[in-house]
Write a protein that holds these residues in place. Structure first.
Motif, PDB file in Angstrom:
ATOM      1  N   ARG A  31       0.834  -1.210   0.000  1.00  0.00           N
ATOM      2  CA  ARG A  31       0.000   0.000   0.000  1.00  0.00           C
ATOM      3  C   ARG A  31       0.866   1.255   0.000  1.00  0.00           C
ATOM      4  NH1 ARG A  31      -4.182  -1.183   4.923  1.00  0.00           N
ATOM      5  NH2 ARG A  31      -5.990  -1.875   3.715  1.00  0.00           N
ATOM      6  N   ASN A  32       1.923   1.206   0.828  1.00  0.00           N
ATOM      7  CA  ASN A  32       2.806   2.375   0.898  1.00  0.00           C
ATOM      8  C   ASN A  32       3.490   2.623  -0.443  1.00  0.00           C
ATOM      9  OD1 ASN A  32       2.093   2.727   3.542  1.00  0.00           O
ATOM     10  ND2 ASN A  32       3.927   1.754   4.376  1.00  0.00           N
ATOM     11  N   ARG A  33       3.847   1.546  -1.141  1.00  0.00           N
ATOM     12  CA  ARG A  33       4.429   1.699  -2.482  1.00  0.00           C
ATOM     13  C   ARG A  33       3.455   2.425  -3.393  1.00  0.00           C
ATOM     14  NH1 ARG A  33       9.855   0.540  -3.298  1.00  0.00           N
ATOM     15  NH2 ARG A  33      10.128   0.196  -1.084  1.00  0.00           N
ATOM     16  N   VAL A  34       2.185   1.998  -3.298  1.00  0.00           N
ATOM     17  CA  VAL A  34       1.176   2.510  -4.226  1.00  0.00           C
ATOM     18  C   VAL A  34       0.783   3.936  -3.841  1.00  0.00           C
ATOM     19  CG1 VAL A  34      -1.190   2.205  -5.062  1.00  0.00           C
ATOM     20  CG2 VAL A  34       0.318   0.214  -4.762  1.00  0.00           C
ATOM     21  N   ALA A  35       0.571   4.168  -2.543  1.00  0.00           N
ATOM     22  CA  ALA A  35       0.023   5.457  -2.105  1.00  0.00           C
ATOM     23  C   ALA A  35       1.111   6.471  -1.795  1.00  0.00           C
ATOM     24  CB  ALA A  35      -0.853   5.250  -0.872  1.00  0.00           C
ATOM     25  N   GLY A  36       2.371   6.027  -1.775  1.00  0.00           N
ATOM     26  CA  GLY A  36       3.435   6.931  -1.332  1.00  0.00           C
ATOM     27  C   GLY A  36       3.500   6.888   0.176  1.00  0.00           C
ATOM     28  N   GLY A  37       4.576   7.433   0.714  1.00  0.00           N
ATOM     29  CA  GLY A  37       4.715   7.419   2.170  1.00  0.00           C
ATOM     30  C   GLY A  37       5.259   6.094   2.645  1.00  0.00           C
ATOM     31  N   ARG A  38       5.406   5.987   3.940  1.00  0.00           N
ATOM     32  CA  ARG A  38       5.923   4.749   4.521  1.00  0.00           C
ATOM     33  C   ARG A  38       5.399   4.591   5.932  1.00  0.00           C
ATOM     34  NH1 ARG A  38      11.546   5.797   7.304  1.00  0.00           N
ATOM     35  NH2 ARG A  38      11.463   3.550   7.398  1.00  0.00           N
ATOM     36  N   GLY A  39       5.586   3.398   6.467  1.00  0.00           N
ATOM     37  CA  GLY A  39       5.173   3.129   7.834  1.00  0.00           C
ATOM     38  C   GLY A  39       6.021   3.923   8.807  1.00  0.00           C
ATOM     39  N   PRO A  40       5.629   3.910  10.089  1.00  0.00           N
ATOM     40  CA  PRO A  40       6.404   4.660  11.068  1.00  0.00           C
ATOM     41  C   PRO A  40       7.819   4.119  11.168  1.00  0.00           C
ATOM     42  CG  PRO A  40       4.761   3.277  12.136  1.00  0.00           C
ATOM     43  CD  PRO A  40       4.485   3.219  10.680  1.00  0.00           C
ATOM     44  N   ARG A  41       8.772   5.051  11.320  1.00  0.00           N
ATOM     45  CA  ARG A  41      10.162   4.645  11.492  1.00  0.00           C
ATOM     46  C   ARG A  41      10.344   4.001  12.843  1.00  0.00           C
ATOM     47  NH1 ARG A  41      14.208   8.324   9.216  1.00  0.00           N
ATOM     48  NH2 ARG A  41      13.229   9.278   7.420  1.00  0.00           N
ATOM     49  N   GLU A  42      11.367   3.195  12.905  1.00  0.00           N
ATOM     50  CA  GLU A  42      11.847   2.713  14.192  1.00  0.00           C
ATOM     51  C   GLU A  42      12.284   3.937  14.969  1.00  0.00           C
ATOM     52  OE1 GLU A  42      11.669  -0.889  15.545  1.00  0.00           O
ATOM     53  OE2 GLU A  42      11.365  -0.220  13.488  1.00  0.00           O
ATOM     54  N   SER A  43      11.998   3.996  16.252  1.00  0.00           N
ATOM     55  CA  SER A  43      12.588   5.113  16.978  1.00  0.00           C
ATOM     56  C   SER A  43      13.291   4.610  18.225  1.00  0.00           C
ATOM     57  CB  SER A  43      11.536   6.155  17.326  1.00  0.00           C
ATOM     58  OG  SER A  43      10.813   5.779  18.459  1.00  0.00           O
ATOM     59  N   ALA A  44      14.522   5.014  18.358  1.00  0.00           N
ATOM     60  CA  ALA A  44      15.309   4.609  19.527  1.00  0.00           C
ATOM     61  C   ALA A  44      15.714   5.860  20.275  1.00  0.00           C
ATOM     62  CB  ALA A  44      16.534   3.807  19.082  1.00  0.00           C
ATOM     63  N   HIS A  45      14.889   6.922  20.105  1.00  0.00           N
ATOM     64  CA  HIS A  45      15.267   8.226  20.641  1.00  0.00           C
ATOM     65  C   HIS A  45      15.371   8.251  22.167  1.00  0.00           C
ATOM     66  CE1 HIS A  45      10.843   8.329  20.829  1.00  0.00           C
ATOM     67  NE2 HIS A  45      11.053   8.954  21.947  1.00  0.00           N
ATOM     68  N   ALA A  46      14.604   7.377  22.840  1.00  0.00           N
ATOM     69  CA  ALA A  46      14.636   7.410  24.305  1.00  0.00           C
ATOM     70  C   ALA A  46      15.964   6.874  24.834  1.00  0.00           C
ATOM     71  CB  ALA A  46      13.473   6.618  24.891  1.00  0.00           C
ATOM     72  N   ALA A  47      16.554   5.915  24.085  1.00  0.00           N
ATOM     73  CA  ALA A  47      17.891   5.394  24.389  1.00  0.00           C
ATOM     74  C   ALA A  47      18.071   5.051  25.866  1.00  0.00           C
ATOM     75  CB  ALA A  47      18.956   6.393  23.932  1.00  0.00           C
ATOM     76  N   LEU A  48      17.076   4.389  26.448  1.00  0.00           N
ATOM     77  CA  LEU A  48      17.185   4.009  27.857  1.00  0.00           C
ATOM     78  C   LEU A  48      18.215   2.896  28.020  1.00  0.00           C
ATOM     79  CD1 LEU A  48      13.425   3.910  28.934  1.00  0.00           C
ATOM     80  CD2 LEU A  48      15.037   5.817  29.044  1.00  0.00           C
ATOM     81  N   PRO A  49      19.005   2.945  29.098  1.00  0.00           N
ATOM     82  CA  PRO A  49      19.959   1.867  29.344  1.00  0.00           C
ATOM     83  C   PRO A  49      19.235   0.611  29.839  1.00  0.00           C
ATOM     84  CG  PRO A  49      19.974   3.402  31.167  1.00  0.00           C
ATOM     85  CD  PRO A  49      19.028   3.977  30.143  1.00  0.00           C
ATOM     86  N   VAL A  50      19.872  -0.539  29.638  1.00  0.00           N
ATOM     87  CA  VAL A  50      19.292  -1.786  30.134  1.00  0.00           C
ATOM     88  C   VAL A  50      19.796  -2.020  31.554  1.00  0.00           C
ATOM     89  CG1 VAL A  50      19.150  -4.269  29.817  1.00  0.00           C
ATOM     90  CG2 VAL A  50      19.118  -2.759  27.836  1.00  0.00           C
ATOM     91  N   ARG A  51      18.875  -2.321  32.427  1.00  0.00           N
ATOM     92  CA  ARG A  51      19.204  -2.513  33.834  1.00  0.00           C
ATOM     93  C   ARG A  51      19.694  -3.942  34.045  1.00  0.00           C
ATOM     94  NH1 ARG A  51      17.322   0.893  37.640  1.00  0.00           N
ATOM     95  NH2 ARG A  51      17.343   0.145  39.794  1.00  0.00           N
ATOM     96  N   PRO A  52      20.796  -4.133  34.749  1.00  0.00           N
ATOM     97  CA  PRO A  52      21.245  -5.511  35.005  1.00  0.00           C
ATOM     98  C   PRO A  52      20.203  -6.253  35.854  1.00  0.00           C
ATOM     99  CG  PRO A  52      22.924  -3.900  35.640  1.00  0.00           C
ATOM    100  CD  PRO A  52      21.681  -3.135  35.353  1.00  0.00           C
ATOM    101  N   MET A  53      20.127  -7.561  35.666  1.00  0.00           N
ATOM    102  CA  MET A  53      19.129  -8.347  36.387  1.00  0.00           C
ATOM    103  C   MET A  53      19.266  -8.175  37.893  1.00  0.00           C
ATOM    104  SD  MET A  53      16.518 -10.222  35.972  1.00  0.00           S
ATOM    105  CE  MET A  53      15.473 -11.241  37.008  1.00  0.00           C
ATOM    106  N   GLY A  54      20.490  -8.127  38.389  1.00  0.00           N
ATOM    107  CA  GLY A  54      20.702  -8.017  39.834  1.00  0.00           C
ATOM    108  C   GLY A  54      20.041  -6.784  40.434  1.00  0.00           C
ATOM    109  N   GLN A  55      19.929  -5.730  39.637  1.00  0.00           N
ATOM    110  CA  GLN A  55      19.334  -4.493  40.129  1.00  0.00           C
ATOM    111  C   GLN A  55      17.849  -4.369  39.782  1.00  0.00           C
ATOM    112  OE1 GLN A  55      21.705  -1.161  38.719  1.00  0.00           O
ATOM    113  NE2 GLN A  55      23.566  -2.343  39.070  1.00  0.00           N
TER     114      GLN A  55
END
Lengths: 431, 431
Positions: free
Chosen positions: B322-346
């Protein structure tokens, strides 16, 4: 980052004020997701002087003027048909995207609105119109776009679900339970829109249109409310390990010759207590979807309330804003299948009939004969001995609803039948 | 109608052949939904001569060449990292959209793929990678785009859910039940990817990345499988009206000072039998989502299988087309929040500890002291008298996982503790 996306908000009650709050508090986060800031261009309310809590410079009493002003997206949370219909058509015709939760408008004029959106290339999103916070319309419209949906069946009205859940657990009657629901704020002072099934019927029309790529309006939906349900119906259900729910049911009916039609209806049904929908209590909503390839799916969550509904509105607003920024638009409405709506009388259903009958030989034969005359096949019979009467329960196989109704009517006239105690349709189990 | 959208299919096993079948059989319907026909440009399989059931002129053994040819969308159903990664990067860099269900690749190289998609403006869709037919990623990415997701917790691996459901209902041990699952085809000959939690961990990484707009890879996910679960764990759960499930849990952890991090983990947990996820049996998947405004949501359906997974793939393919036909694209991936991963111990968790202890005064005091030393607060204690021993069960409040582990280790060394019968984390109830 691109230029701000300018949003007009029409109406600012419980949902609207939550939308405003989050647009202001989460503005940075939302801008990051959209790729541009979302800017509130104005808020139209009937009485601006009654809203000291809102930013005063944004308030206006003139919704029409706000829609015509320099805005990109119109979010409508007023409800009702006029004058909202005109404002939204104006917006769409001018290429402004519309986000709305207005089920009454959509279930009657959805086709007109989506044609206007298609003509100008604007977006029309309305996730909040059905099942509040539950992501349901987007999955139907997009995730299942490559599948063939056979059935959508769900609890889409919290008020009636609250009342039926309470009747089931307390054994109390309808009137008494409605009073309690009103007292607790689960039912409106005038409960008709909920208890008579109008709200659910509007939602069924929207669901059926999306699921079957056809046009179904609220008037096409067969509608029965819960006011006729009494404690003996609930008790009859319990005897068979079933419970009573008000369901919106949208089905693709495939005739023997392969021709297809759509059945859309709202009425009370008995479902097995083991069914996924049976455990959905209180004011929650849940919708069960059956698709050819995907099989059974269920979506569950809060169907109403300010914050949950605002979540759905904001999801749509972010999508509409993203499309403004990135170009392109969401999927068009498609009514290409144009399936006809099947009258209720021709819709295959199953009945659960509880009778108080005379306790003498030959009674079952007479009753069975009435079913046979209408070509209705019996799935199960249970007789219970009592002091002087025999209580008889009959569950049928699938048959056209009109044949079932005619059978029940004929049985009610038989001498051997003292009383038709309960008649209810059955869903959610193999026939 | 627009020009056909040309699709390359890489891999044609159970899912792929169902995709091909539906693309051919439902071509008219799909074309109506897309606004253009979807045309299969080629199908890459390792051994074209082994596929007499497929249209022969479409088959090729050269996936790389097919990707480079004149196609608009690449659907990848081969799995694994190399050589697929290179093909998909090539496709995306050339502006061809990609639909894939490759969780191993996405959970390790998802960032690389989405950057390539963003750079060229192509779509990257992968609904099939998590929870099969259940529309889950699109709701997380789009429907909840205006909300703040706090938690995603679910049953995302059918094999382990089948085994744990069976152990719960039969009381049988792990090894015996795994054998049965293998015999019935629910477990692979080498079951490690499932029972050791690798499959669920890859899915958790994908879910956490989407839900929290951050980058989480499979290596960031704390992983424990079900091989250590025995009949006494299941029995211990039953005593407290709980059941054991292998869950993928992704949480936004907010520290006292307001800083946020992401916890992503896969391990067995006890949940109350009344919890929505407890009733999910057999090979079904279900995912529970908690968002700030939307509240609690649940998504349920088939997590694997040819037809269900094909439904997810086709939904993505229709969107990309559909996006090919109508133009445009789906939402981009966003990693803007860039939260760190918490270790399991914590990571804050709660433990359910069953002990076989000496039956004499002061035992509870000694054990309670061990919890106190590690600053772990006890929520509930239950002692059961037996002939010569007292069985003691302790459920804690939330505490850092490392403190809980250290407490259990210390308790295991106490003279009064004969055996640590079962240690398991608890989820899904108020602490």
């Amino acid at each position: 980052m691109s230029d701000p996306v300018r949003v007009a908000l029409l109406g600012c009650g419980t949902v609207g004020s939550e939308v405003v709050r989050r647009l202001i508090e989460d503005s940075e986060e939302l801008a990051a997701r959209v790729g541009a800031p979302i800017e509130i261009a104005g808020i139209a309310v009937r009485r601006p002087d009654k809203h000291p809590e809102l930013p005063q410079h944004l308030l206006t009493a003139d919704a029409g003027e706000l829609v015509e002003s320099d805005v990109d997206v119109v979010v409508e949370l007023i409800g009702g048909i006029d004058p909202v219909r005109g404002w939204l058509l104006t917006a769409l015709r001018k290429g402004k995207s519309v986000v709305t939760g207005n089920k009454a408008l959509l279930s009657e004029y959805g086709a007109e609105l989506s044609e206007a959106a298609d003509a100008s290339g604007a977006d029309l999103y309305y996730e909040a119109a059905v099942a509040g916070a539950i992501p349901l319309l987007r999955p139907l419209r997009e995730s299942l776009a490559g599948d063939r949906i056979m059935r959508v069946m769900g609890i889409v009205n919290g008020t009636t679900n609250f009342i039926l859940s309470a009747m089931d657990s307390t054994g109390a009657g309808y009137a008494e339970t409605l009073d309690e629901a009103t007292r607790l704020g689960y039912a409106e002072a005038d409960p008709s829109a909920d208890v008579d099934g109008y709200d659910a019927a509007a939602k069924a029309a929207i669901l059926a249109s999306l699921a079957f790529h056809s046009r179904v309006t609220a008037a096409d939906v067969h509608r029965e409310g819960i006011a006729g349900i009494n404690a003996s119906d609930i008790a009859a259900a319990k005897l068979f390990n079933r419970t009573v729910k008000l369901l919106a049911i949208c089905e693709r009916v495939v005739a023997d010759d392969g021709t297809e039609s759509v059945s859309a209806r709202v009425h009370p049904v008995m479902i097995p207590r083991s069914h996924q929908l049976a455990g959905v209590g209180g004011a929650f909503n849940a919708v069960y979807v059956e698709a050819e390839a995907a099989g059974e799916l269920m979506f569950y969550g809060q169907g109403a309330g300010g914050a949950p509904t605002a979540s759905a509105v904001l999801g749509d607003l972010v999508a509409a804003a993203r499309n403004r920024v990135a170009g392109g638009r969401g999927p068009r409405e498609s009514a290409h299948a144009a399936l006809p709506v099947r009258p209720m009388g021709q819709t295959p259903t199953r009945y659960h009939v509880s009778l108080d009958v005379a306790d003498r030989p030959g009674v079952l034969a007479q009753i069975a004969q009435a079913f046979a005359v209408h070509d209705v096949s019996i799935a199960a019979v249970r007789q219970r001995d009592r002091l002087s009467t025999a209580s008889l329960v009959i569950v049928t196989h699938l048959a056209p609803d009109a044949a079932l109704r005619a059978t029940v009517e004929q049985i009610g006239k038989l001498d051997v039948v003292r009383e038709v105690v309960s008649v209810m349709r059955v869903e959610g189990e193999d026939s």
